[in-house]
Design a protein around this motif. Sequence first.
Motif, PDB file in Angstrom:
ATOM      1  N   THR A  68     -14.357  11.378  12.329  1.00 51.66           N
ATOM      2  CA  THR A  68     -13.284  10.472  11.920  1.00 51.66           C
ATOM      3  C   THR A  68     -12.940   9.526  13.059  1.00 51.66           C
ATOM      4  O   THR A  68     -12.780   8.319  12.868  1.00 51.66           O
ATOM      5  CB  THR A  68     -12.017  11.266  11.533  1.00 51.66           C
ATOM      6  OG1 THR A  68     -12.381  12.301  10.646  1.00 51.66           O
ATOM      7  CG2 THR A  68     -10.996  10.367  10.897  1.00 51.66           C
TER       8      THR A  68
ATOM      9  N   ALA B 123     -10.910   9.808   4.831  1.00 53.42           N
ATOM     10  CA  ALA B 123     -12.008  10.226   5.700  1.00 53.42           C
ATOM     11  C   ALA B 123     -12.106  11.748   5.714  1.00 53.42           C
ATOM     12  O   ALA B 123     -13.193  12.323   5.637  1.00 53.42           O
ATOM     13  CB  ALA B 123     -11.783   9.702   7.121  1.00 53.42           C
ATOM     14  N   ARG B 124     -10.924  12.379   5.799  1.00 54.02           N
ATOM     15  CA  ARG B 124     -10.911  13.840   5.798  1.00 54.02           C
ATOM     16  C   ARG B 124     -11.388  14.361   4.440  1.00 54.02           C
ATOM     17  O   ARG B 124     -12.136  15.328   4.353  1.00 54.02           O
ATOM     18  CB  ARG B 124      -9.483  14.341   6.082  1.00 54.02           C
ATOM     19  CG  ARG B 124      -9.433  15.702   6.721  1.00 54.02           C
ATOM     20  CD  ARG B 124      -8.094  15.916   7.428  1.00 54.02           C
ATOM     21  NE  ARG B 124      -7.871  14.934   8.487  1.00 54.02           N
ATOM     22  CZ  ARG B 124      -6.695  14.379   8.751  1.00 54.02           C
ATOM     23  NH1 ARG B 124      -5.638  14.687   8.014  1.00 54.02           N
ATOM     24  NH2 ARG B 124      -6.580  13.514   9.726  1.00 54.02           N
TER      25      ARG B 124
END
Lengths: 217, 242
Positions: free
Chosen positions: B153, B143-144
């Motif tokens: 997130t 996600a990052r």
Amino acid sequence: MVASTFADAFRFMPSHFSLLLEKAAQTAELAFAALAIALLIALPLGLWLGHRHRGLLLALSASSLGRSLPSVVLIGLGIAILGVGFWNNAMALVVLAIAPILTNTYFAVEGVDSDAVEAARGMGLTETQILTRVELPLGLPLLLAGLRIAAVFVIATATIAGIFGGGGLGDIMARQVTYGLGGVFAAAIWVAGLALLTAAALALAQRAASRRTAPRA
Amino acid sequence: MTGFRLADGGGPVIPNYGEPSACLRHNGWFCTDWIHEHWGDTLQPALIQHIQLTLIAVGIGFVIAFGLALVALRFGFLDPPLGVFTDFLYMIPSLALFQLLVPLSGLTVTTVEIALVSYTLFILYRNIVVGLRSVPPDVLESARGMGLTRRQTFLRVELPLAMPAILSGLRIAIVATISIATVAAFLIQDGLGAPIFDAIGTPDLFKTELLAAGGLAILLALTADLLLAFAQRALTPWNRLR
């Protein structure tokens, strides 16, 4: 106000020690009798259903139904059917305890790695042997967790019986007029202590059981 | 502590309503005439009060538990003491907790709500923490990597993935609260516990009132359980198999 209740509770404990002991014994007797009966009913059923991988709906609805039955209603129905006394309270607690034991036993056995079960079957173990030597040891932690939940729940709920003349520590809690708020609090602490001791005993049993089965696994 | 309500016809003998039916005279299990007559003045208000008690308790409990869980996730060292604290609250028997709060907040609905909220915390806090913590680190990593901010997130990855645990916590908390709220009638005439306690306190035990009010409590719990089970399925479509 809170501090003085706390102080009262700790004065109540030595001054009414024999009363607390007697009532705690009543609560323990009621709770353990109910747990034993619930175990006799729910354990074989859960083991069998879990082993056969059948009755998912039954196991799930047992837990839903068990959670949905308010103890006050069950104890009231017990009084209406059996009258005030030990057995009506025990009956209500048995009904409440069956749900977590049945559901956890079912999922403990049902959730055992199917590769392990297949391997055991391939090695020629009978179905009973598979249940007792593979599924039961592997599922034991979850099974005992269910028993612990049931035990703590039953001990706490047994106090409700005190409102309706069921004896035990709940008797002290329901009679603030006689024993004062300190007495109510003292009894509550003893109930929590009883629940903690039982949970700790079951945790020890769990550890002992897993140690005994470890070499075989 | 719960007085008998003779004046408004809470007992089996109803002097001002003419002849009691044969069913009522024999204290039958399910006298429909009594239920018809007292649906409006006893059963329905108690049911509505019960739903209110439950929703308020679980609503406030959820907000507090969510806040505590976020704090515990941010500052990991706070998780064990918070867990022990909520465990401890849960172990105080409801019968005692209701009475212990009376010196603080009196014989009021507030007292009942404080006790009910404290019971929901144990269930909700555990489930929210477990749910948020179960998100795999590589999912967070990717996600990052995709350029999501911390807030994105949380809202788009962590929260949806924690949803099954949170919803099952909510489900258990609501059903448990419906059950525990019946004990509140030991203190105040509120919720379905009031007619239940009245029925048990009546000499001979008024069976129809016990069965009607008790049945409503059970039905309410079962309905809530079923509705939340459907909500669980609807909100976590990727989790259908379990």
